[in-house]
Motif scaffolding. Structure first.
Motif, PDB file in Angstrom:
ATOM      1  N   GLU A  74       0.804  -1.230   0.000  1.00 51.06           N
ATOM      2  CA  GLU A  74       0.000   0.000   0.000  1.00 51.06           C
ATOM      3  C   GLU A  74       0.833   1.276   0.000  1.00 51.06           C
ATOM      4  O   GLU A  74       0.377   2.342  -0.432  1.00 51.06           O
ATOM      5  CB  GLU A  74      -0.935   0.025   1.229  1.00 51.06           C
ATOM      6  CG  GLU A  74      -1.882  -1.166   1.330  1.00 51.06           C
ATOM      7  CD  GLU A  74      -1.295  -2.332   2.116  1.00 51.06           C
ATOM      8  OE1 GLU A  74      -0.058  -2.529   2.096  1.00 51.06           O
ATOM      9  OE2 GLU A  74      -2.069  -3.064   2.741  1.00 51.06           O
TER      10      GLU A  74
ATOM     11  N   ALA B  96      -9.339  -4.294   4.901  1.00 51.35           N
ATOM     12  CA  ALA B  96      -9.780  -2.984   5.394  1.00 51.35           C
ATOM     13  C   ALA B  96     -10.811  -3.121   6.517  1.00 51.35           C
ATOM     14  O   ALA B  96     -11.518  -2.158   6.826  1.00 51.35           O
ATOM     15  CB  ALA B  96     -10.343  -2.155   4.243  1.00 51.35           C
TER      16      ALA B  96
ATOM     17  N   ASN C  68     -10.671  -3.019   9.602  1.00 52.63           N
ATOM     18  CA  ASN C  68     -10.566  -2.031  10.693  1.00 52.63           C
ATOM     19  C   ASN C  68     -11.126  -0.664  10.294  1.00 52.63           C
ATOM     20  O   ASN C  68     -11.482   0.127  11.164  1.00 52.63           O
ATOM     21  CB  ASN C  68      -9.120  -1.910  11.166  1.00 52.63           C
ATOM     22  CG  ASN C  68      -8.684  -3.163  11.898  1.00 52.63           C
ATOM     23  OD1 ASN C  68      -9.219  -3.490  12.949  1.00 52.63           O
ATOM     24  ND2 ASN C  68      -7.744  -3.886  11.328  1.00 52.63           N
ATOM     25  N   VAL C  69     -11.196  -0.407   9.002  1.00 48.78           N
ATOM     26  CA  VAL C  69     -11.800   0.835   8.514  1.00 48.78           C
ATOM     27  C   VAL C  69     -13.293   0.627   8.232  1.00 48.78           C
ATOM     28  O   VAL C  69     -14.118   1.474   8.549  1.00 48.78           O
ATOM     29  CB  VAL C  69     -11.078   1.320   7.219  1.00 48.78           C
ATOM     30  CG1 VAL C  69     -11.840   2.459   6.566  1.00 48.78           C
ATOM     31  CG2 VAL C  69      -9.652   1.771   7.552  1.00 48.78           C
ATOM     32  N   LEU C  70     -13.620  -0.529   7.668  1.00 49.55           N
ATOM     33  CA  LEU C  70     -15.016  -0.808   7.305  1.00 49.55           C
ATOM     34  C   LEU C  70     -15.861  -1.145   8.535  1.00 49.55           C
ATOM     35  O   LEU C  70     -17.075  -0.954   8.532  1.00 49.55           O
ATOM     36  CB  LEU C  70     -15.090  -1.964   6.289  1.00 49.55           C
ATOM     37  CG  LEU C  70     -14.380  -1.766   4.947  1.00 49.55           C
ATOM     38  CD1 LEU C  70     -14.467  -3.033   4.099  1.00 49.55           C
ATOM     39  CD2 LEU C  70     -14.958  -0.575   4.183  1.00 49.55           C
ATOM     40  N   GLY C  71     -15.222  -1.678   9.573  1.00 47.76           N
ATOM     41  CA  GLY C  71     -15.936  -2.003  10.819  1.00 47.76           C
ATOM     42  C   GLY C  71     -16.653  -3.339  10.794  1.00 47.76           C
ATOM     43  O   GLY C  71     -17.432  -3.642  11.687  1.00 47.76           O
TER      44      GLY C  71
ATOM     45  N   ARG D   6     -21.328  -4.285   0.544  1.00 45.29           N
ATOM     46  CA  ARG D   6     -21.063  -2.911   0.131  1.00 45.29           C
ATOM     47  C   ARG D   6     -21.972  -2.532  -1.038  1.00 45.29           C
ATOM     48  O   ARG D   6     -22.525  -3.397  -1.714  1.00 45.29           O
ATOM     49  CB  ARG D   6     -19.595  -2.758  -0.304  1.00 45.29           C
ATOM     50  CG  ARG D   6     -18.569  -3.371   0.624  1.00 45.29           C
ATOM     51  CD  ARG D   6     -18.506  -2.722   1.965  1.00 45.29           C
ATOM     52  NE  ARG D   6     -18.112  -1.318   1.899  1.00 45.29           N
ATOM     53  CZ  ARG D   6     -18.206  -0.461   2.911  1.00 45.29           C
ATOM     54  NH1 ARG D   6     -18.718  -0.854   4.058  1.00 45.29           N
ATOM     55  NH2 ARG D   6     -17.811   0.779   2.774  1.00 45.29           N
TER      56      ARG D   6
END
Ligand code: KIV
Ligand code: NA
Length: 269
Positions: free
Chosen positions: A93, A147, A149-152, A157
């Motif tokens: 990344e 992701a 930890n960002v998406l929860g 989606r």
């Protein structure tokens, strides 16, 4: 049987039409690869091995070393399908240069045909950088587990208009950057179809749509190794029960001394 090439898989989709959908399953071990190889176009050494093999809580802690060890095993166990290895979280990344350094290790140390990495438009420059330098890249958008930890969480989606538009834009960006195919995971079906139609390269659905250009599942999920699986999994077997029942029978026969029998023991000539 000659091993399928990435360009051959990319060419399955011609002028927006894929007559023969692309078949992809995950594999983490040589024996699993041997069993799946003849039936698949692509074998994915997914970073889902973190949860499936190592009992980790997510794919986030998976290392490049794990991917190299399992990637090499799957390449050794197959000769027909093209093998793709997931780039684990934290190995691509930061910059196209970081991604190339690690992706080239995956190719050199496993013999795989290409890599997969998560992310949409933000990863387009990296996808182009790798592809132009000899590393075929498969994209992965929608529900991207790294992701978490960002998406929860692992919810589908594309339910809001903004999210839906981003998924289609992400697909286009990766396609234009030269991705040879794009995994679309956990996305509202209409959006998976819209994204598929928006790109020249094949889409591979998982929790997408039968109208995607191919499908992928985690092999252990579709074999029924786990009780709880996402909605998008269809269980084609009940291996969990097969394994438990075999272990129970073995345990009973050890305890009542009926195993080993005459067939399993060496007798004097
Ligand atoms: O890691 C994995 O198994 C994957 C597939 C589910 C697409 O990325
Ligand atoms: Na993955």
């Amino acid at each position: 049987m000659k091993r399928l090439t990435i360009p051959a898989i990319r060419r399955r989709k011609k002028d927006g039409v894929t007559e023969q959908p692309i078949v992809m399953l995950t594999a983490y071990t040589a024996r699993q690869a041997q069993l799946l190889d003849a039936h698949c176009d692509l074998l994915l050494v997914g970073d889902s091995l973190g949860q499936v093999i190592y009992g980790l809580p997510s794919s986030v802690p998976v290392t490049l070393e794990m991917m190299i060890a399992h990637g090499a095993a799957v390449v050794r166990g197959s000769y027909h399908a093209a093998v793709i290895v997931d780039m684990p979280f934290g190995t691509y990344e930061q910059s196209p240069q970081q991604a190339f350094a690690n992706a080239s290790r995956l190719l050199k140390e496993t013999g795989c045909a290409g890599v997969k990495l998560e992310g949409g438009a933000a990863m387009a420059e990296t996808v182009r950088f790798l592809n132009e330098r000899g590393i075929p890249v498969q994209g992965h958008i929608g529900l991207t587990p790294q992701a978490v930890n960002v998406l929860g969480g692992y919810n589908a989606r594309g339910r809001s208009e903004a999210e839906a538009a981003k998924i289609v834009a992400d697909a286009k960006a990766l396609d234009e950057a030269g991705a040879f195919s794009i995994v679309i995971e956990g996305v509202v079906e209409t959006i998976a179809i819209e994204a598929t139609r928006a790109i020249a390269c094949p889409s591979i659905g998982i929790g997408g749509s039968a109208q995607c250009d191919g499908q992928v599942l985690v092999t252990e999920d579709m074999l029924g190794m786990f009780e709880r699986v996402p909605r998008f999994v269809k269980k084609y077997a009940d291996m969990g029960s097969v394994v438990s029942e075999a272990a129970a029978q073995y345990a009973a026969e050890v305890r009542d001394r009926s195993f080993p029998g005459i067939e399993q023991t060496y007798q004097p000539k």
